[in-house]
Motif scaffolding. Structure first.
Motif, PDB file in Angstrom:
ATOM      1  N   GLN A 150       0.836  -1.212   0.000  1.00 42.30           N
ATOM      2  CA  GLN A 150       0.000   0.000   0.000  1.00 42.30           C
ATOM      3  C   GLN A 150       0.866   1.256   0.000  1.00 42.30           C
ATOM      4  OE1 GLN A 150      -3.465   0.142  -0.361  1.00 42.30           O
ATOM      5  NE2 GLN A 150      -2.888   2.262  -0.776  1.00 42.30           N
ATOM      6  N   LYS A 151       1.929   1.253   0.785  1.00 45.62           N
ATOM      7  CA  LYS A 151       2.843   2.395   0.823  1.00 45.62           C
ATOM      8  C   LYS A 151       3.437   2.654  -0.557  1.00 45.62           C
ATOM      9  CE  LYS A 151       7.076   4.053   3.008  1.00 45.62           C
ATOM     10  NZ  LYS A 151       8.039   3.821   4.082  1.00 45.62           N
ATOM     11  N   HIS A 152       3.917   1.594  -1.204  1.00 45.55           N
ATOM     12  CA  HIS A 152       4.520   1.744  -2.531  1.00 45.55           C
ATOM     13  C   HIS A 152       3.479   2.158  -3.569  1.00 45.55           C
ATOM     14  CE1 HIS A 152       8.012  -1.039  -1.182  1.00 45.55           C
ATOM     15  NE2 HIS A 152       8.206   0.217  -0.810  1.00 45.55           N
ATOM     16  N   LYS A 153       2.261   1.668  -3.425  1.00 47.66           N
ATOM     17  CA  LYS A 153       1.174   2.090  -4.315  1.00 47.66           C
ATOM     18  C   LYS A 153       0.912   3.580  -4.141  1.00 47.66           C
ATOM     19  CE  LYS A 153      -3.496   0.770  -5.637  1.00 47.66           C
ATOM     20  NZ  LYS A 153      -4.631  -0.116  -5.339  1.00 47.66           N
ATOM     21  N   ASP A 154       0.850   4.035  -2.883  1.00 48.29           N
ATOM     22  CA  ASP A 154       0.631   5.456  -2.604  1.00 48.29           C
ATOM     23  C   ASP A 154       1.771   6.322  -3.132  1.00 48.29           C
ATOM     24  OD1 ASP A 154      -1.725   4.696  -1.310  1.00 48.29           O
ATOM     25  OD2 ASP A 154      -0.879   4.935   0.712  1.00 48.29           O
ATOM     26  N   MET A 155       2.998   5.790  -3.113  1.00 47.59           N
ATOM     27  CA  MET A 155       4.160   6.516  -3.630  1.00 47.59           C
ATOM     28  C   MET A 155       4.188   6.522  -5.159  1.00 47.59           C
ATOM     29  SD  MET A 155       7.182   5.153  -1.040  1.00 47.59           S
ATOM     30  CE  MET A 155       8.504   6.084  -1.837  1.00 47.59           C
ATOM     31  N   GLY A 156       3.389   5.656  -5.795  1.00 53.07           N
ATOM     32  CA  GLY A 156       3.350   5.580  -7.255  1.00 53.07           C
ATOM     33  C   GLY A 156       4.590   4.957  -7.864  1.00 53.07           C
ATOM     34  N   ILE A 157       5.209   4.011  -7.146  1.00 52.18           N
ATOM     35  CA  ILE A 157       6.472   3.444  -7.632  1.00 52.18           C
ATOM     36  C   ILE A 157       6.362   1.980  -8.040  1.00 52.18           C
ATOM     37  CG2 ILE A 157       7.909   5.114  -6.399  1.00 52.18           C
ATOM     38  CD1 ILE A 157       8.372   2.978  -4.229  1.00 52.18           C
ATOM     39  N   ILE A 158       5.166   1.397  -7.973  1.00 52.65           N
ATOM     40  CA  ILE A 158       4.993   0.009  -8.422  1.00 52.65           C
ATOM     41  C   ILE A 158       5.010   0.007  -9.947  1.00 52.65           C
ATOM     42  CG2 ILE A 158       3.452  -1.986  -8.500  1.00 52.65           C
ATOM     43  CD1 ILE A 158       2.511  -1.224  -5.681  1.00 52.65           C
ATOM     44  N   CYS A 159       5.896  -0.804 -10.515  1.00 59.03           N
ATOM     45  CA  CYS A 159       6.016  -0.849 -11.977  1.00 59.03           C
ATOM     46  C   CYS A 159       5.511  -2.163 -12.561  1.00 59.03           C
ATOM     47  CB  CYS A 159       7.452  -0.582 -12.407  1.00 59.03           C
ATOM     48  SG  CYS A 159       8.682  -1.713 -11.721  1.00 59.03           S
ATOM     49  N   PHE A 160       5.359  -3.198 -11.717  1.00 58.85           N
ATOM     50  CA  PHE A 160       4.848  -4.476 -12.207  1.00 58.85           C
ATOM     51  C   PHE A 160       4.354  -5.287 -11.022  1.00 58.85           C
ATOM     52  CE2 PHE A 160       5.373  -8.998 -13.239  1.00 58.85           C
ATOM     53  CZ  PHE A 160       4.586  -9.071 -14.379  1.00 58.85           C
ATOM     54  N   GLU A 161       3.208  -5.926 -11.206  1.00 61.81           N
ATOM     55  CA  GLU A 161       2.669  -6.815 -10.180  1.00 61.81           C
ATOM     56  C   GLU A 161       2.379  -8.175 -10.791  1.00 61.81           C
ATOM     57  OE1 GLU A 161      -0.132  -5.448  -7.123  1.00 61.81           O
ATOM     58  OE2 GLU A 161      -0.253  -3.592  -8.297  1.00 61.81           O
ATOM     59  N   ASN A 162       2.698  -9.221 -10.049  1.00 57.96           N
ATOM     60  CA  ASN A 162       2.320 -10.569 -10.433  1.00 57.96           C
ATOM     61  C   ASN A 162       1.494 -11.127  -9.274  1.00 57.96           C
ATOM     62  OD1 ASN A 162       2.173 -13.376 -10.878  1.00 57.96           O
ATOM     63  ND2 ASN A 162       4.041 -13.313 -12.116  1.00 57.96           N
ATOM     64  N   GLU A 163       0.203 -10.886  -9.340  1.00 57.27           N
ATOM     65  CA  GLU A 163      -0.686 -11.288  -8.251  1.00 57.27           C
ATOM     66  C   GLU A 163      -0.706 -12.799  -8.072  1.00 57.27           C
ATOM     67  OE1 GLU A 163      -4.495  -9.400  -8.714  1.00 57.27           O
ATOM     68  OE2 GLU A 163      -3.580  -7.402  -8.805  1.00 57.27           O
ATOM     69  N   LYS A 164      -0.592 -13.544  -9.174  1.00 52.31           N
ATOM     70  CA  LYS A 164      -0.601 -15.001  -9.084  1.00 52.31           C
ATOM     71  C   LYS A 164       0.574 -15.512  -8.247  1.00 52.31           C
ATOM     72  CE  LYS A 164      -0.995 -19.136 -11.935  1.00 52.31           C
ATOM     73  NZ  LYS A 164      -1.119 -19.673 -13.294  1.00 52.31           N
ATOM     74  N   MET A 165       1.745 -14.885  -8.422  1.00 54.32           N
ATOM     75  CA  MET A 165       2.929 -15.270  -7.642  1.00 54.32           C
ATOM     76  C   MET A 165       2.963 -14.566  -6.284  1.00 54.32           C
ATOM     77  SD  MET A 165       5.960 -15.432 -10.499  1.00 54.32           S
ATOM     78  CE  MET A 165       7.180 -15.945  -9.300  1.00 54.32           C
ATOM     79  N   GLY A 166       2.148 -13.528  -6.112  1.00 56.09           N
ATOM     80  CA  GLY A 166       2.133 -12.794  -4.854  1.00 56.09           C
ATOM     81  C   GLY A 166       3.350 -11.918  -4.653  1.00 56.09           C
TER      82      GLY A 166
END
Length: 122
Positions: A87-103
Motif C-alpha cells: 500500500q505504501k509503494h502504491k501510494d508513492m506511485g512506484i509500483i512498476c509491475f505486479e504478479n498477483e498469481k505469484m504474490g
C-alpha cells in the motif's frame, strides 16, 4: 568460502536516490567513500538487520541516464509486512509491475532499477 557482500547500482542524483531508498525500503547509509578529487562517491546502504549492502555509485561527470537494457536483473527484498508495504509503494506511485498469481510486485527507483518485493513465506 565466499559470502555475499554488496550489490551496486549507479545513480545520477545521489540525494534523490538516498531519499527514495530510505522512504521506500528503510535503507540507511552504513559507510561511504568519496574520491580525493570528488569525481565519484560511493554510499553503501544497509537494512540494519543483515550485513548485505546496496552500493550506490555516483559519478560527478555522468549526465545521461544509464542504459539498463531490458532490465532483466533486479534486487529483491522480503518482508513480513507485505500488505502495508504494498500500500505504501502504491501510494508513492512506484509500483512498476505486479504478479498477483505469484504474490509479488516490483518497484522502480529514480534511475529505473527494478526491485522485487516478496512476502516472507518462511
Amino acid at each position: 568460502m565466499t559470502t555475499f557482500y554488496h550489490f551496486n547500482f549507479n545513480v545520477l542524483d545521489l540525494d534523490k536516490s538516498l531519499k527514495f531508498y530510505k522512504e521506500a525500503l528503510g535503507l540507511e547509509p552504513v559507510r561511504e567513500k568519496t574520491a580525493d578529487d570528488e569525481s565519484f562517491k560511493l554510499v553503501y546502504l544497509g537494512d540494519g538487520i543483515t550485513d548485505f549492502s546496496l552500493e550506490l555509485t555516483w559519478l560527478r561527470d555522468r549526465k545521461e541516464p544509464y542504459n539498463l537494457g531490458e532490465c532483466e536483473f533486479h534486487l529483491a527484498f522480503k518482508t513480513d509486512e507485505y500488505d502495508s508495504l504494498h500500500q505504501k509503494h502504491k501510494d508513492m506511485g512506484i509500483i512498476c509491475f505486479e504478479n498477483e498469481k505469484m504474490g509479488i510486485y516490483f518497484i522502480s527507483d529514480p534511475d529505473g532499477y527494478w526491485i522485487e518485493i516478496v512476502p516472507n513465506r518462511d
